[in-house]
Design a protein around this motif. Sequence first.
Motif, PDB file in Angstrom:
ATOM      1  N   GLN A 203       0.831  -1.193   0.000  1.00  0.00           N
ATOM      2  CA  GLN A 203       0.000   0.000   0.000  1.00  0.00           C
ATOM      3  C   GLN A 203       0.872   1.251   0.000  1.00  0.00           C
ATOM      4  O   GLN A 203       1.574   1.543   0.969  1.00  0.00           O
ATOM      5  CB  GLN A 203      -0.921   0.007   1.229  1.00  0.00           C
ATOM      6  N   ALA A 204       0.850   1.961  -1.117  1.00  0.00           N
ATOM      7  CA  ALA A 204       1.626   3.198  -1.230  1.00  0.00           C
ATOM      8  C   ALA A 204       0.996   4.294  -0.379  1.00  0.00           C
ATOM      9  O   ALA A 204      -0.214   4.306  -0.140  1.00  0.00           O
ATOM     10  CB  ALA A 204       1.695   3.623  -2.690  1.00  0.00           C
ATOM     11  N   LEU A 205       1.835   5.238   0.054  1.00  0.00           N
ATOM     12  CA  LEU A 205       1.380   6.318   0.927  1.00  0.00           C
ATOM     13  C   LEU A 205       1.629   7.673   0.287  1.00  0.00           C
ATOM     14  O   LEU A 205       2.753   7.974  -0.123  1.00  0.00           O
ATOM     15  CB  LEU A 205       2.092   6.247   2.279  1.00  0.00           C
ATOM     16  N   HIS A 206       0.573   8.471   0.201  1.00  0.00           N
ATOM     17  CA  HIS A 206       0.709   9.838  -0.277  1.00  0.00           C
ATOM     18  C   HIS A 206       0.789  10.763   0.935  1.00  0.00           C
ATOM     19  O   HIS A 206      -0.096  10.769   1.787  1.00  0.00           O
ATOM     20  CB  HIS A 206      -0.487  10.232  -1.138  1.00  0.00           C
ATOM     21  N   GLY A 207       1.890  11.514   1.025  1.00  0.00           N
ATOM     22  CA  GLY A 207       2.137  12.347   2.198  1.00  0.00           C
ATOM     23  C   GLY A 207       3.290  11.825   3.033  1.00  0.00           C
ATOM     24  O   GLY A 207       3.713  12.475   3.991  1.00  0.00           O
ATOM     25  N   ARG A 208       3.818  10.664   2.653  1.00  0.00           N
ATOM     26  CA  ARG A 208       4.976  10.072   3.327  1.00  0.00           C
ATOM     27  C   ARG A 208       5.695   9.179   2.320  1.00  0.00           C
ATOM     28  O   ARG A 208       5.043   8.358   1.671  1.00  0.00           O
ATOM     29  CB  ARG A 208       4.520   9.241   4.525  1.00  0.00           C
TER      30      ARG A 208
ATOM     31  N   ILE B 150      12.624   4.892   2.881  1.00  0.00           N
ATOM     32  CA  ILE B 150      13.826   5.384   2.220  1.00  0.00           C
ATOM     33  C   ILE B 150      14.716   6.032   3.282  1.00  0.00           C
ATOM     34  O   ILE B 150      14.260   6.306   4.399  1.00  0.00           O
ATOM     35  CB  ILE B 150      13.488   6.368   1.089  1.00  0.00           C
ATOM     36  N   PRO B 151      15.999   6.273   2.986  1.00  0.00           N
ATOM     37  CA  PRO B 151      16.882   6.879   3.988  1.00  0.00           C
ATOM     38  C   PRO B 151      16.330   8.195   4.528  1.00  0.00           C
ATOM     39  O   PRO B 151      15.757   8.997   3.780  1.00  0.00           O
ATOM     40  CB  PRO B 151      18.189   7.088   3.211  1.00  0.00           C
TER      41      PRO B 151
ATOM     42  N   LYS C  40      13.595  13.876   3.647  1.00  0.00           N
ATOM     43  CA  LYS C  40      13.276  15.267   3.950  1.00  0.00           C
ATOM     44  C   LYS C  40      12.820  16.038   2.722  1.00  0.00           C
ATOM     45  O   LYS C  40      12.084  17.015   2.842  1.00  0.00           O
ATOM     46  CB  LYS C  40      14.487  15.949   4.586  1.00  0.00           C
ATOM     47  N   GLY C  41      13.261  15.634   1.534  1.00  0.00           N
ATOM     48  CA  GLY C  41      12.878  16.351   0.322  1.00  0.00           C
ATOM     49  C   GLY C  41      11.854  15.631  -0.515  1.00  0.00           C
ATOM     50  O   GLY C  41      11.604  16.014  -1.668  1.00  0.00           O
TER      51      GLY C  41
ATOM     52  N   SER D 197       8.305  10.909  -4.952  1.00  0.00           N
ATOM     53  CA  SER D 197       8.385  12.279  -5.465  1.00  0.00           C
ATOM     54  C   SER D 197       8.255  13.297  -4.347  1.00  0.00           C
ATOM     55  O   SER D 197       7.778  12.992  -3.248  1.00  0.00           O
ATOM     56  CB  SER D 197       7.274  12.527  -6.499  1.00  0.00           C
ATOM     57  N   GLY D 198       8.676  14.526  -4.646  1.00  0.00           N
ATOM     58  CA  GLY D 198       8.578  15.637  -3.717  1.00  0.00           C
ATOM     59  C   GLY D 198       9.323  16.838  -4.258  1.00  0.00           C
ATOM     60  O   GLY D 198       9.710  16.867  -5.434  1.00  0.00           O
TER      61      GLY D 198
END
Length: 347
Positions: free
Chosen positions: A273-278, A296-297, A302-303, A324-325
């Motif tokens: 389950q992918a998360l949008h916002g994290r 992810i690391p 942070k970005g 993405s971000g």
Amino acid sequence: MPAYRTLLPRPRAALTGVAALGLLALTGCGTQTTASPAAHPESSGEGRTIRAARVAHVTDPHEATDRTLLEGPVLDENGDLFVVDVTAPAGAPKVLSVDPATGKHKGVYTDKTGAYTSAQLSPYDGRLYLTDYTGPVVSIEPDGSDPRTFFSGEVDGSAMNPDDIAFDDEGNLYVSDLHGMKPGEAEGRIVRIDRDGGKATVLADELAHPNGVMFDPATRGLWISELAENTVSYLLLDAGKTAVASQHEAIHVNAGVAQTDSIAVDADGNLYQALHGRPAMAVYSPDGERLATVEIPAKAAKGLESATNVAISPGGRKAYMTVSGPDGGYIYGFTALADGIRQSNGG
């Protein structure tokens, strides 16, 4: 941007500036009575942590849209990974091909108006199918040639805002439709489209922003994620896969400020389950147990804001998720809990 989401920037909300779009997020409340919040099945903790490593830096925020958002990872038979950039403006690559071994990438397809939110290879004709949030479903050859509008128009009197795709073994499409995305309203749908594009049927409606949609390994039923409620529901289909035999809420995702995005399923039936916002993914067993969280690391996180989807190599455990971000659009790799199958690849 929905009123209920003000804590984090919404990359998909930028689509309003690309093609007068709304937010691309999903949830799943069906036509059956669902459990009350107190009865939501939950699993304690986040399971073990699976570390993901960077594979490729694919895109940077576009000047025209001030952001980038990768989606729809799908591997072809040569091992190349196709992704879409949802917020790419006219002329910029909207479908890209990435070599996971080298990280090299190239544009495959673009047009003037499309806002593509997912990609899937059809088991029937081998073409790459793209959902366009503005309404149509488009197909292209894997090299980007021969673009065709596979389906467009109203379904049961209402236009679609398609987001994700699942195929059955015969090549029929099952599409999550974000129709009517307004805060507090549940007007989303799951729509079945025959493989020739001639007939569209609403399988489930009154859904709260349905996003992910994917078959279980036996293709007996569909898992659908419910972005506005952070739930995953299971839709058991009839023998012909033309109607819902039963429907229930299966998992409540404890995601904090994040929301449920796309879904993939491995050979053991585990849900990714992918998360949008994290920039992370939650992994559940088909019984609803939280098995793991893909992270992810911390420095890179942070970005980055979202992990939208994943592709797992058919017959192997190499997994590639789109992240993405503000720092751009990336592919991160990790080892899945079980082998990939067709339902692990794209959507």
